[in-house]
Motif scaffolding. Structure first.
Motif, PDB file in Angstrom:
ATOM      1  N   LEU B 261      34.118  39.879  27.635  1.00 40.32           N
ATOM      2  CA  LEU B 261      33.632  38.632  28.215  1.00 40.32           C
ATOM      3  C   LEU B 261      34.568  38.225  29.345  1.00 40.32           C
ATOM      4  CD1 LEU B 261      32.860  36.627  24.922  1.00 40.32           C
ATOM      5  CD2 LEU B 261      31.270  37.969  26.332  1.00 40.32           C
ATOM      6  N   VAL B 262      33.999  37.776  30.455  1.00 37.61           N
ATOM      7  CA  VAL B 262      34.825  37.403  31.610  1.00 37.61           C
ATOM      8  C   VAL B 262      35.503  36.057  31.362  1.00 37.61           C
ATOM      9  CG1 VAL B 262      34.827  36.844  34.068  1.00 37.61           C
ATOM     10  CG2 VAL B 262      33.349  38.674  33.198  1.00 37.61           C
ATOM     11  N   ASN B 263      36.820  36.026  31.544  1.00 32.83           N
ATOM     12  CA  ASN B 263      37.578  34.789  31.396  1.00 32.83           C
ATOM     13  C   ASN B 263      37.833  34.137  32.753  1.00 32.83           C
ATOM     14  OD1 ASN B 263      39.222  32.730  30.438  1.00 32.83           O
ATOM     15  ND2 ASN B 263      41.005  34.041  30.170  1.00 32.83           N
ATOM     16  N   GLU B 264      38.589  34.812  33.621  1.00 31.21           N
ATOM     17  CA  GLU B 264      38.927  34.235  34.924  1.00 31.21           C
ATOM     18  C   GLU B 264      38.775  35.268  36.025  1.00 31.21           C
ATOM     19  OE1 GLU B 264      39.593  31.139  35.412  1.00 31.21           O
ATOM     20  OE2 GLU B 264      40.205  30.365  33.448  1.00 31.21           O
ATOM     21  N   LEU B 265      38.706  34.786  37.265  1.00 32.05           N
ATOM     22  CA  LEU B 265      38.668  35.646  38.451  1.00 32.05           C
ATOM     23  C   LEU B 265      39.817  35.270  39.385  1.00 32.05           C
ATOM     24  CD1 LEU B 265      34.927  35.432  39.643  1.00 32.05           C
ATOM     25  CD2 LEU B 265      35.967  37.080  38.046  1.00 32.05           C
ATOM     26  N   ALA B 266      40.349  36.246  40.091  1.00 31.79           N
ATOM     27  CA  ALA B 266      41.255  35.954  41.209  1.00 31.79           C
ATOM     28  C   ALA B 266      40.872  36.884  42.349  1.00 31.79           C
ATOM     29  CB  ALA B 266      42.707  36.162  40.814  1.00 31.79           C
ATOM     30  N   MET B 267      40.767  36.324  43.558  1.00 32.64           N
ATOM     31  CA  MET B 267      40.361  37.127  44.724  1.00 32.64           C
ATOM     32  C   MET B 267      41.538  37.320  45.651  1.00 32.64           C
ATOM     33  SD  MET B 267      36.579  35.648  45.396  1.00 32.64           S
ATOM     34  CE  MET B 267      35.492  35.374  43.976  1.00 32.64           C
ATOM     35  N   ARG B 268      42.467  38.114  45.173  1.00 30.41           N
ATOM     36  CA  ARG B 268      43.729  38.394  45.869  1.00 30.41           C
ATOM     37  C   ARG B 268      44.494  39.347  44.955  1.00 30.41           C
ATOM     38  NH1 ARG B 268      46.463  35.802  42.139  1.00 30.41           N
ATOM     39  NH2 ARG B 268      45.681  33.808  41.342  1.00 30.41           N
ATOM     40  N   PRO B 269      45.606  39.937  45.446  1.00 31.28           N
ATOM     41  CA  PRO B 269      46.464  40.668  44.519  1.00 31.28           C
ATOM     42  C   PRO B 269      46.837  39.766  43.350  1.00 31.28           C
ATOM     43  CG  PRO B 269      47.134  41.091  46.765  1.00 31.28           C
ATOM     44  CD  PRO B 269      46.100  39.996  46.841  1.00 31.28           C
ATOM     45  N   HIS B 270      47.070  40.373  42.195  1.00 29.51           N
ATOM     46  CA  HIS B 270      47.156  39.599  40.947  1.00 29.51           C
ATOM     47  C   HIS B 270      48.288  40.147  40.089  1.00 29.51           C
ATOM     48  CE1 HIS B 270      45.529  38.443  36.859  1.00 29.51           C
ATOM     49  NE2 HIS B 270      45.369  37.303  37.510  1.00 29.51           N
ATOM     50  N   ASN B 271      48.856  39.273  39.299  1.00 31.47           N
ATOM     51  CA  ASN B 271      49.986  39.641  38.432  1.00 31.47           C
ATOM     52  C   ASN B 271      49.668  40.867  37.563  1.00 31.47           C
ATOM     53  OD1 ASN B 271      52.196  37.429  36.506  1.00 31.47           O
ATOM     54  ND2 ASN B 271      52.424  39.581  36.977  1.00 31.47           N
ATOM     55  N   SER B 272      48.416  41.016  37.164  1.00 31.15           N
ATOM     56  CA  SER B 272      48.046  42.162  36.328  1.00 31.15           C
ATOM     57  C   SER B 272      48.107  43.483  37.100  1.00 31.15           C
ATOM     58  CB  SER B 272      46.645  41.965  35.740  1.00 31.15           C
ATOM     59  OG  SER B 272      45.673  41.981  36.771  1.00 31.15           O
ATOM     60  N   GLY B 273      48.329  43.413  38.415  1.00 31.73           N
ATOM     61  CA  GLY B 273      48.401  44.621  39.227  1.00 31.73           C
ATOM     62  C   GLY B 273      49.778  44.906  39.821  1.00 31.73           C
TER      63      GLY B 273
END
Lengths: 379, 379
Positions: B261-273
């Protein structure tokens, strides 16, 4: 958190490539560049003449250590820094061996490094005598000012050094080594003594300029290979014997009779180590910063079985760089492209390409094909 | 060679980490920072308010594309840029979904992305009704202004959103998802449509802040694993459906009954990457630059079997950073350390550590032990 500050004298691509490593770590880097718009302009806090004592002393104020993009800072300037209490890494006593080729040969002979036969010659007669004693040909080098094939020539008669004898009291002459290939061993050493080595690599020159690097050198499967051991021992002996700190590159000939002979030294990150940015756990640029700050050194293991680095040597450029990138990446999505923000001149190093992978044939193909997208004559 | 110019609005650590990628490629990067001395100060060509149209329009002059360190640039400013003919990547129509959580839920529902049960509520009564229908508890979120656990709370009664209803017309309420872990799927997409995905990762939060990332998510052995396929399909549907360009991070719950299930979106480089800097052939920062310039995307393969990233969350710092580095590297020479030049505050992300390797237990141990050297309470 108080952040260490590294000052780099010289604003070329080697200083430029230290900048990403410094930003990643969170170390402050300051560059004394020769000109505005240098490859490392983004970190240039000063523009001035590295031969001027006052300019360099002023630049050094507040930094934790001074290191270098090139070996050309005069000994008088280096010693003034040391006298002012600045940490200079590598220090003047080591750097002298990278500044003067005759001094280098003398110092290397003293610590027992394996060398081609050599002599310092002061006249056409002395040069002729060396040539006669070595099969009718020799390599003649100016003691200072040479790079990328400049200041080096093959000579067959004593008169062929006449122009250089006008400029220098003595020239270095060496036997023509019968070599099967050229190797380079890169190590880093801290002031407190720790030394770490990357795998020995093969370098391929074109017109006296490094064109390709194969890491590790093909056929050298592991660090326990005899060739790898000998190369490592030679570089360690030189780094320790000369008191080198930071990155040391030892260029060597692998002779047809299986010996390694030292050709040149560089006491800074070196073209033969550019593959480490994309192909080793710790790049030569990060390692150099760590070493000159006397911090523990990083793991120098390759991250893949093979890495191949190809220099982009600038010819006339008619195309925007984005078009080059697009062409290279369209067919080579694993190619790591690097450009240095330098204007193009034929034979000038303006960038490089690295590809890593398991299969050497495939890696070499991908790297050459990607690099060719930047090469006008091959369009 | 004409060099492309990327303008980044926002001077935080994400902009900072784009800088090494830009320098390596030879792309020019300019940052509009909020303050002097920001994490990306080295590339800050302007300091000003990103909510001010004139400031942003002035900054955008001469750049080839405008992109972002954060999602907070107002729609009016984004639209003024577009009207002025500036390439804005991602564009305002996509970014709105990362700016307002209710709009995000509406847009995701429209394209059929799997979501927790949710509603937009306008009063304590509506909130109470949702709670009653969902087992007596729910997650309440402000539509805007939330990050790192701020603007999110668990509620068990309609009155528990009273303070937020004073600030917002509507709040987002969601079921409490019974999840076994949190995952994140990072992809990059070019304006011309090409999309590339990194492996799906597991993220571990502490006090609402990302603390650890495991790449790939343990148990997801390959891209053809069902979980990996589903995560990839969801992110691709969102990137394509919303017209996202650049890097998109989709944070997801893996439920106890095996759904995503989708929780959040970020449209940029992200901490998970962040692990991709040291652990993938192409980092999210290089890929973001390539994507927003509409250049071919790079190979997103991991360079090792496992990578573990641990955030350094700044507590009080009594020690110089060089002492931290020395301690971490002394025992963990393969640890890649990153600090962002930010002053330390409890819980603030001031850096991260990545370790890559073959054995997950060993890699996790090394990463946690190296990160702990930056953590005062664990000394």
């Amino acid at each position: 958190m108080a952040v260490p500050i590294v000052g780099v004298v010289g604003g070329g691509q080697l200083a430029r490539m230290m900048v990403p490593a410094a930003i990643a770590l969170g170390i402050e880097i300051r560059v004394l560049a020769e000109t505005e718009g240098s490859p490392s302009a983004i970190a240039a806090t000063a523009v001035g003449d590295y031969r001027d004592v006052d300019t360099v002393l002023e630049f050094a104020k507040g930094v934790d250590v001074i290191t270098f993009d090139h070996e050309h800072v005069p000994q008088a300037v280096l010693r003034a820094l040391v006298d002012a209490g600045v940490s200079v890494q590598p220090g003047p006593d080591a750097l002298i061996a990278a500044q003067d080729k005759i001094t280098m040969r003398e110092m290397l002979a003293e610590i027992g490094a394996p060398l081609p036969e050599w002599a310092a010659v002061h006249s056409a007669d002395e040069l002729q005598a060396f040539i006669d004693a070595h099969g009718g040909a020799a390599i003649l080098k100016t003691p200072r000012g040479g790079y990328d094939g400049k200041g080096v020539r093959v000579v067959r008669g004593g008169q062929e050094g006449a122009d250089w004898f006008e400029q220098f009291d003595a020239l270095l002459v060496e036997e023509l080594v019968d070599f099967r290939r050229e190797l380079a061993q890169l190590v880093a050493r801290r002031p407190s003594g720790e030394l770490v080595a990357w795998p020995v690599v093969e370098t391929v020159q074109r017109d006296g300029v490094c064109k390709e690097v194969f890491a590790p050198a093909p056929g050298v499967a592991s660090a326990s290979d005899r060739l790898a051991e000998v190369a490592h021992d030679i570089a360690e002996r030189i780094a320790t014997g000369l008191g080198v700190t930071g990155v040391l590159a030892v260029e060597m000939f692998e002779t047809t009779d299986q010996r390694l002979l030292v050709n040149e030294l560089a006491m800074r990150p070196h073209n033969s180590g550019h593959w480490t940015i994309d192909g080793a756990t710790t790049s030569q640029f990060e390692q150099h910063l760590r070493a000159v700050l006397d911090l523990p050194l990083g793991d120098a293991s390759p991250t893949n079985r093979h890495a191949v680095m190809i220099n982009i040597l600038g010819g006339p450029q008619h195309e925007a760089i984005t078009d080059r990138f697009a062409r290279a990446w369209q067919h080579h999505p694993a190619a790591k492209l690097h450009t240095y923000g330098k204007s193009a001149r034929p034979g000038r190093k303006v960038g490089h390409v690295t590809v890593s992978g398991y299969d050497l044939t495939e890696v070499t193909y991908q790297a050459r094909a990607a690099a060719a997208c930047f090469d006008d004559e091959e369009q």
